[in-house]
Scaffold this motif. Structure first.
Motif, PDB file in Angstrom:
ATOM      1  N   UNK A   1     -54.530  36.382  14.238  1.00 14.00           N
ATOM      2  CA  UNK A   1     -55.629  36.647  15.456  1.00 14.00           C
ATOM      3  C   UNK A   1     -55.025  37.450  16.595  1.00 14.00           C
ATOM      4  N   UNK A   2     -53.861  36.781  17.043  1.00 18.83           N
ATOM      5  CA  UNK A   2     -53.157  37.779  18.070  1.00 18.83           C
ATOM      6  C   UNK A   2     -53.027  39.213  17.582  1.00 18.83           C
ATOM      7  N   UNK A   3     -52.406  39.386  16.323  1.00 19.68           N
ATOM      8  CA  UNK A   3     -52.403  40.855  15.769  1.00 19.68           C
ATOM      9  C   UNK A   3     -53.897  41.617  15.654  1.00 19.68           C
ATOM     10  N   UNK A   4     -54.579  40.838  15.297  1.00 18.35           N
ATOM     11  CA  UNK A   4     -56.001  41.553  15.031  1.00 18.35           C
ATOM     12  C   UNK A   4     -56.548  42.014  16.432  1.00 18.35           C
TER      13      UNK A   4
ATOM     14  N   UNK B   1     -51.037  26.310  25.136  1.00 23.70           N
ATOM     15  CA  UNK B   1     -52.102  27.352  25.258  1.00 23.70           C
ATOM     16  C   UNK B   1     -51.666  28.969  25.447  1.00 23.70           C
ATOM     17  N   UNK B   2     -52.474  29.862  24.801  1.00 22.70           N
ATOM     18  CA  UNK B   2     -52.011  30.970  25.003  1.00 22.70           C
ATOM     19  C   UNK B   2     -53.442  31.940  24.955  1.00 22.70           C
TER      20      UNK B   2
ATOM     21  N   UNK C   1     -60.619  33.510  23.187  1.00 22.12           N
ATOM     22  CA  UNK C   1     -60.007  33.201  21.795  1.00 22.12           C
ATOM     23  C   UNK C   1     -58.761  32.788  22.614  1.00 22.12           C
ATOM     24  N   UNK C   2     -58.300  31.486  22.152  1.00 25.73           N
ATOM     25  CA  UNK C   2     -56.902  31.039  22.557  1.00 25.73           C
ATOM     26  C   UNK C   2     -56.098  30.620  21.330  1.00 25.73           C
ATOM     27  N   UNK C   3     -54.803  30.726  21.483  1.00 27.62           N
ATOM     28  CA  UNK C   3     -53.845  30.324  20.522  1.00 27.62           C
ATOM     29  C   UNK C   3     -53.333  28.778  21.214  1.00 27.62           C
TER      30      UNK C   3
ATOM     31  N   UNK D   1     -56.898  29.049  17.790  1.00 27.58           N
ATOM     32  CA  UNK D   1     -56.233  29.431  16.663  1.00 27.58           C
ATOM     33  C   UNK D   1     -54.887  28.727  16.812  1.00 27.58           C
ATOM     34  N   UNK D   2     -54.320  27.886  15.811  1.00 27.63           N
ATOM     35  CA  UNK D   2     -53.031  27.635  15.628  1.00 27.63           C
ATOM     36  C   UNK D   2     -52.233  27.890  14.467  1.00 27.63           C
ATOM     37  N   UNK D   3     -51.031  27.755  14.519  1.00 23.07           N
ATOM     38  CA  UNK D   3     -50.163  28.083  12.981  1.00 23.07           C
ATOM     39  C   UNK D   3     -50.085  29.720  12.783  1.00 23.07           C
ATOM     40  N   UNK D   4     -50.315  29.811  11.532  1.00 21.95           N
ATOM     41  CA  UNK D   4     -50.200  31.168  10.977  1.00 21.95           C
ATOM     42  C   UNK D   4     -51.444  31.977  11.391  1.00 21.95           C
TER      43      UNK D   4
END
Length: 342
Positions: free
Chosen positions: A121-124, A79-80, A53-55, A113-116
């Motif tokens: 996604x990061x929090x979850x 990318x993150x 999973x990337x941001x 995942x982008x934006x909000x």
């Protein structure tokens, strides 16, 4: 995506910093060893389970996209790494070890995942790391055909059997925890050796026993044809034997009597094997043996007699061994149990 296309993301010692990963590469952990072995031996299986999973700050679709939006590539910026950095690191290391052609045989699920949605996604995923239910040897029991058959038995509508929760019987759902069920069945197993009883006596040993589905020791503890009544009989005998040991006076538990304190299951097994017809433990139809009466009124006396006998044998074993070890360390040793029973 092909693992070969993802490998460059985690190449270099600063990959974790560049991608803002929650953790750097953890190296030779059990999970990473399994990932490495799968990528090495079965690259086509590597991406079947799990995902990366990337941001991203932005994902752009090239102007050349057709009317339905299908394209061969996307432009991704900022990318993150949100989840799956260990997997990415293994892929990068695999490419360095075996080359791009080898890891190209693996296809990996990729989510961006982008934006909000990126923040969510990061929090979850960060939160999820705190409540991952890692599988245990006990969890694997549910795949054993013998355990499955026991679960499917008729528990008279007043109970159940589950390898995680153990057994629950009677109108008041009297609980029989799985460790106790296992130890009881080991003590009343109609086999001569004491190895299974010794193994089941500790939590670490239980994990080894449960993890060895199909082994000779496992089959001895969990035989074919187990019945609800057999489980109940075993646990009741096991509890009665332990109860008799607890009631023995403290003076009998001094010196070599520490055997009663530190090796109670050895005493329980010998007493139950001596008194009870363990060969018909799970026979619910033909047996007229009054298990309940014998367990309640005869077993405690036999347990006390056996305990005194085994303590005397233990004293003799210590003399022969010239032992200077403390009782707590020595009384739990399998070779000592075997010498006592010789």
């Amino acid at each position: 995506m092909s693992a070969a296309d993802l490998a460059p993301l985690a190449m270099g010692t600063d990959a974790a910093r560049r991608l803002g990963a929650r953790r750097g590469y953890l190296g030779d952990t059990p999970v990473n060893r399994e990932l490495w072995a799968t990528l090495r031996d079965h690259p086509e299986r590597f991406g079947r389970v799990g995902s990366v999973v990337l941001g991203a700050d932005e994902v752009r679709v090239p102007e050349s996209a057709g009317p339905r939006g299908f394209v061969d590539s996307l432009a991704v910026y900022g990318l993150e790494s949100i989840d799956g950095f260990q997997r990415l690191s293994v892929i990068a290391a695999g490419r360095a070890e075996w080359g791009g052609e080898h890891i190209a045989r693996s296809t990996v699920r990729l989510e961006i995942q982008c934006g909000r949605d990126r923040d969510v996604a990061r929090m979850l995923h960060d939160t999820a790391h705190g409540y991952v239910n890692r599988p245990t040897a006990q969890d694997g029991l549910i795949r054993c055909p013998r355990i499955q058959a026991l679960m499917a038995c008729n528990w008279e509508g007043m109970g159940y059997f589950d390898p995680r929760r153990g057994a629950s019987v009677g109108p008041h759902r009297k609980p029989f925890p799985m460790p106790e069920v296992t130890r009881a069945l080991a003590c009343l197993a109609p086999r001569d050796e004491v190895d299974a009883v010794h193994l089941a006596a500790t939590d670490e040993g239980l994990d080894r026993l449960w993890g060895g589905i199909g082994s000779e020791l496992y089959r001895g503890v969990f035989p074919e044809g187990m019945s609800p009544l057999g489980v109940v009989r075993a646990v009741e005998a096991y509890r009665a034997a332990h109860g008799a040991l607890r009631e023995m006076p403290a003076r009998q538990k001094a010196g070599a009597g520490h055997l009663i304190v530190y090796a109670p299951d050895l005493v329980c097994r010998v007493a139950c094997q001596r008194l009870l017809p363990v060969g018909i433990l799970h026979d619910e139809q033909r047996s007229r043996y009054d298990w309940q009466t014998v367990i309640r009124h005869q077993l405690p006396a036999v347990v006390r007699q056996v305990a005194e006998e085994l303590v005397r044998r233990y004293e003799a074993v210590r003399r022969v061994r010239g032992s200077r070890r403390n009782y707590k360390d020595e009384a739990v040793l399998l070779d000592v149990w075997r010498e006592i029973l010789r």
